[in-house]
Motif scaffolding. Structure first.
Motif, PDB file in Angstrom:
ATOM      1  N   SER A 260      29.794  40.072  68.693  1.00 44.76           N
ATOM      2  CA  SER A 260      29.881  41.109  67.654  1.00 44.76           C
ATOM      3  C   SER A 260      30.106  40.408  66.328  1.00 44.76           C
ATOM      4  O   SER A 260      30.505  39.237  66.296  1.00 44.76           O
ATOM      5  CB  SER A 260      31.021  42.090  67.936  1.00 44.76           C
ATOM      6  N   THR A 261      29.863  41.106  65.238  1.00 47.68           N
ATOM      7  CA  THR A 261      29.994  40.471  63.932  1.00 47.68           C
ATOM      8  C   THR A 261      31.432  40.064  63.644  1.00 47.68           C
ATOM      9  O   THR A 261      31.692  38.958  63.161  1.00 47.68           O
ATOM     10  CB  THR A 261      29.490  41.423  62.835  1.00 47.68           C
TER      11      THR A 261
ATOM     12  N   SER B  78      19.346  46.852  65.162  1.00 44.05           N
ATOM     13  CA  SER B  78      19.731  48.236  64.869  1.00 44.05           C
ATOM     14  C   SER B  78      18.597  49.019  64.220  1.00 44.05           C
ATOM     15  O   SER B  78      18.556  50.251  64.314  1.00 44.05           O
ATOM     16  CB  SER B  78      20.960  48.246  63.955  1.00 44.05           C
TER      17      SER B  78
ATOM     18  N   VAL C 186      23.947  43.976  70.724  1.00 46.31           N
ATOM     19  CA  VAL C 186      22.547  43.578  70.571  1.00 46.31           C
ATOM     20  C   VAL C 186      21.811  43.674  71.899  1.00 46.31           C
ATOM     21  O   VAL C 186      20.709  44.239  71.989  1.00 46.31           O
ATOM     22  CB  VAL C 186      22.460  42.141  70.008  1.00 46.31           C
TER      23      VAL C 186
ATOM     24  N   THR D  20      21.573  41.278  64.458  1.00 43.86           N
ATOM     25  CA  THR D  20      22.135  42.590  64.776  1.00 43.86           C
ATOM     26  C   THR D  20      21.505  43.672  63.908  1.00 43.86           C
ATOM     27  O   THR D  20      21.222  44.784  64.375  1.00 43.86           O
ATOM     28  CB  THR D  20      23.659  42.575  64.573  1.00 43.86           C
TER      29      THR D  20
END
Length: 681
Positions: free
Chosen positions: A473-474, A214, A233, A210
């Motif tokens: 997602s994280t 970014s 992502v 990710t």
């Protein structure tokens, strides 16, 4: 016949195992064992216990105040004992080297957190000083950590979109640290045990994808909105390819040249780290060279390159966080706080073990909390320990946290004097620095074959956590990893190993027949080990595996005997020939091949009510087909559960031994005595 019992009576709260020896000639055939166990009395007066505990907590003595202050501020313990000749040189060298490396990384990671470059310098400055006061580790470097910066940046972007204007992330830092300090106050440092090494490694690797995604737009000089939320992502890469024709050639060439310089030098640093007194500060050299090239070549004015912009000197006036936004980010703060704490404790314990001292997990939670809650009033964002800088710090001679103070002082000089000189630094250079520092996490893929060989379960946990952190997602990835690892623990206890054991000759040891060669078995005795707690989830697995390993299901044997008896009776009533009756009688009395089952309970950590009931049923069912069940090597917790569950209630001869060898000898002695008695009769 000798009887060995473990009896429990509520009146005396005692456990005894006694062998009664018959008199006369039969005595020599009996296994003789006598033992008494008196358990400690339980503390039943809960009210008195609570009152006593409350008095201990509320009492205030000079010694207690001193211990409390020294516990909260560990620097008061080690600083007066600081050895100048032994420690100062190493602390100065490591502090300066880490500071030189930290300056460009602090500026670069600010972009990852959605902040201006100056905020990264603020964060690194405050974190080093505050951790030196509150931390218990001698070696870790506390500052900016990529995964946390990413999580903070996602929160910032979301709140900016909601508000419709530029918004600082100080609220995020403040909220997650309140969380951390509260966790320290309530002594919940144990939560770190639920984040295994494989889970943390998978999370960091997934977050690295990710982070790389970014930063990709800065490499190409693209001006596209930052994606957040589920599937960010994938969304980001779709936007990049849609706008690829708008790539800024100047930024692309600069990125390529920076990669050519940084990657080989970083590899040389790692390969020859044992020979180098200090790593080559290539990042700082690249930042200085790129800033000069951008300024002298007027890359912004000529080619439209994106630059860092104005970086003020000194400190901005402190201000409180945006309290009204706390409800919006409270849930985001929990995973940020937990990850920051877990990374810090993991590194602290690793280096403490290496250098022979101890760290306190709850104090580390306080330390990281204060490293964030105090700086949150000074425009800082979330910090934690960082592996790469900690390794550099330790390898360059660090002995105490004086090194962290030296690093903070070096950053202070940058803040007061040098920071404005980075005005023309291209953002693509900062993105390259961030991506190059992801090499360690991305290299974990090379370790997968070795990890698979060591533990397939840990490898699967790593893959699931990594994939969910990168593709979903994280935050959700972390939650998925924790839930999946807990499920793996449950599945392991649901289908545990349960081998038959054999005797190691000339010893009292019993090991798995399937794992070792040349083991012997005692005639008529089968030894079975269940390698998991026995509770409601795996009780049926316990019974089915026991029946499979022994080859005898008591219910089926009883049913077969009952069916044969009915058939024999029917033939008798019908006046059938004697041949079939003989066959039926033979079927009813067919020997099983063993007379005793010893259950080795050494790996059974605990029992619940379902487990106790299962043991009762197994003992009862086997007894009905003339097979004795003995329990061996039960730990005190299991024995207490058996007593409370009335496993040894009066009228039931359930036997319990402290070793498998004792149980087997007893079974053989009983069988020999029975055979001798039968022959006399």
């Amino acid at each position: 016949m000798a009887v060995l019992k473990m009896a429990a009576t509520a009146e005396f709260s005692s456990v005894r195992s006694v062998a009664e020896v018959p008199e006369g000639d039969d005595a020599k055939h009996v296994f003789h064992h006598r033992m008494f166990l008196e358990p400690q009395e339980e503390k039943r007066d809960l009210k008195a216990l609570m009152v006593k505990r409350a008095k201990e907590i509320c009492s205030c003595t000079p010694a207690k105040v001193k211990n409390c202050v020294f516990s909260l501020f560990p620097i008061l313990q080690w600083l007066p004992k600081y050895k100048l000749k032994e420690c100062l040189l190493g602390d100065l060298m490591s502090g300066v080297i880490v500071g030189v490396l930290l300056v460009p990384q602090s500026i670069a990671y600010s972009l990852l957190a959605g902040q201006e470059p100056i905020y990264g310098l603020y964060t690194s400055f405050f974190a080093g000083i505050i951790y030196s006061i509150f931390g218990t580790s001698h070696h870790i470097s506390v500052g900016i950590f990529g995964a946390l910066c990413l999580m903070v940046g996602q929160v910032v972007d979301r709140e900016v979109q909601r508000a419709g204007y530029d918004l600082e992330a100080t609220v995020s830092a403040h909220t997650d640290t309140v969380t951390q300090v509260a966790m320290g106050f309530f002594q919940v440092g144990f939560v770190s045990v639920y984040l295994s090494d494989s889970l943390l490694s998978g999370f960091v690797t997934g977050a690295s994808f990710t982070i790389l995604t970014s930063q990709a737009k800065y490499l190409l000089g693209l001006d596209i909105p930052r994606s957040s939320g589920v599937g960010s992502v994938i969304t980001t890469w779709i936007n990049i390819f849609r706008n690829i024709h708008k790539t800024n050639i100047c930024d692309l060439i600069t990125s390529f040249l920076c990669f050519l310089v940084l990657i080989p030098t970083k590899e040389l640093n790692e390969r020859f780290k044992s020979r180098l007194k200090a790593p080559i500060p290539i990042e700082l050299a690249v930042v200085v060279a790129a800033t000069l090239a951008s300024h002298l070549g007027k890359l912004r004015e000529t080619y439209g390159s994106s630059i860092a912009g104005e970086i003020p000197t000194g400190f901005l006036p402190p201000r409180p966080p945006e309290w009204n936004l706390i409800p919006n980010v409270a849930l985001d703060a929990i995973p940020i706080a937990i990850i920051g704490f877990a990374i810090t404790v993991s590194l602290s314990e690793m280096f403490a073990k290496k250098h022979g001292y101890t760290v306190r997990a709850n104090q580390e939670m306080y330390a990281i909390g204060f490293c964030n809650i105090i700086p949150s009033f000074f425009h800082c964002f979330t910090t934690s320990a960082a592996l790469a800088k900690t390794l550099v710090k330790e390898s360059t001679g660090c002995r105490t946290q004086i090194s962290g103070i030296v690093t903070s002082l070096l950053i202070l000089i940058v803040l007061l004097v040098i920071a404005p000189l980075f005005y023309s630094l291209q953002k693509c250079v900062l993105a390259v620095i961030t991506i190059v520092n992801l090499r360690g996490a991305l290299r974990k893929f090379k370790d997968l074959p070795k990890m698979w060989h060591l533990s397939r379960v840990d490898t699967i946990i790593w893959i699931v956590t990594m994939a969910s952190s990168a593709l979903i997602s994280t935050e959700i990835g972390l939650l998925v990893g924790v839930c999946f690892s807990m499920l793996c623990v449950i599945f392991r206890t649901q289908k545990p190993e349960a081998p038959l054991l054999g005797w190691v000759a000339e010893s009292e040891t019993y090991e798995s027949l399937s794992a070792y060669k040349n083991l012997q078995t005692k005639p008529g005795v089968m030894v079975f080990r269940f390698e998991a707690p026995l509770y409601y989830i795996n009780k049926e697995c316990f019974k089915s595996t026991l029946y499979k390993q022994t080859g005898v299901n008591p219910a089926q044997v009883k049913a077969a005997k009952k069916k044969a008896a009915k058939r024999m009776l029917r033939h008798k009533e019908m006046g059938s020939g004697g041949n079939q009756t003989g066959i039926s009688l033979e079927l009813v009395s067919e020997p099983l091949g063993f007379h005793t089952i010893v259950i080795d309970c050494c790996a059974v950590q605990f029992l619940d009510t379902a487990g106790i009931r299962t043991l009762k049923e197994v003992c009862k069912d086997y007894k009905e087909i003339d097979v004795q069940v003995l329990l061996a090597q039960c730990n005190p917790s299991v024995r207490s559960s058996l007593i409370r569950g009335e496993f040894f209630k009066e009228g039931e001869d359930h036997l319990l031994f402290h070793s498998v060898h004792q149980a087997v000898d007893f079974a053989l002695g009983v069988q020999e005595h029975s055979g001798t008695s039968a022959s006399k009769n």
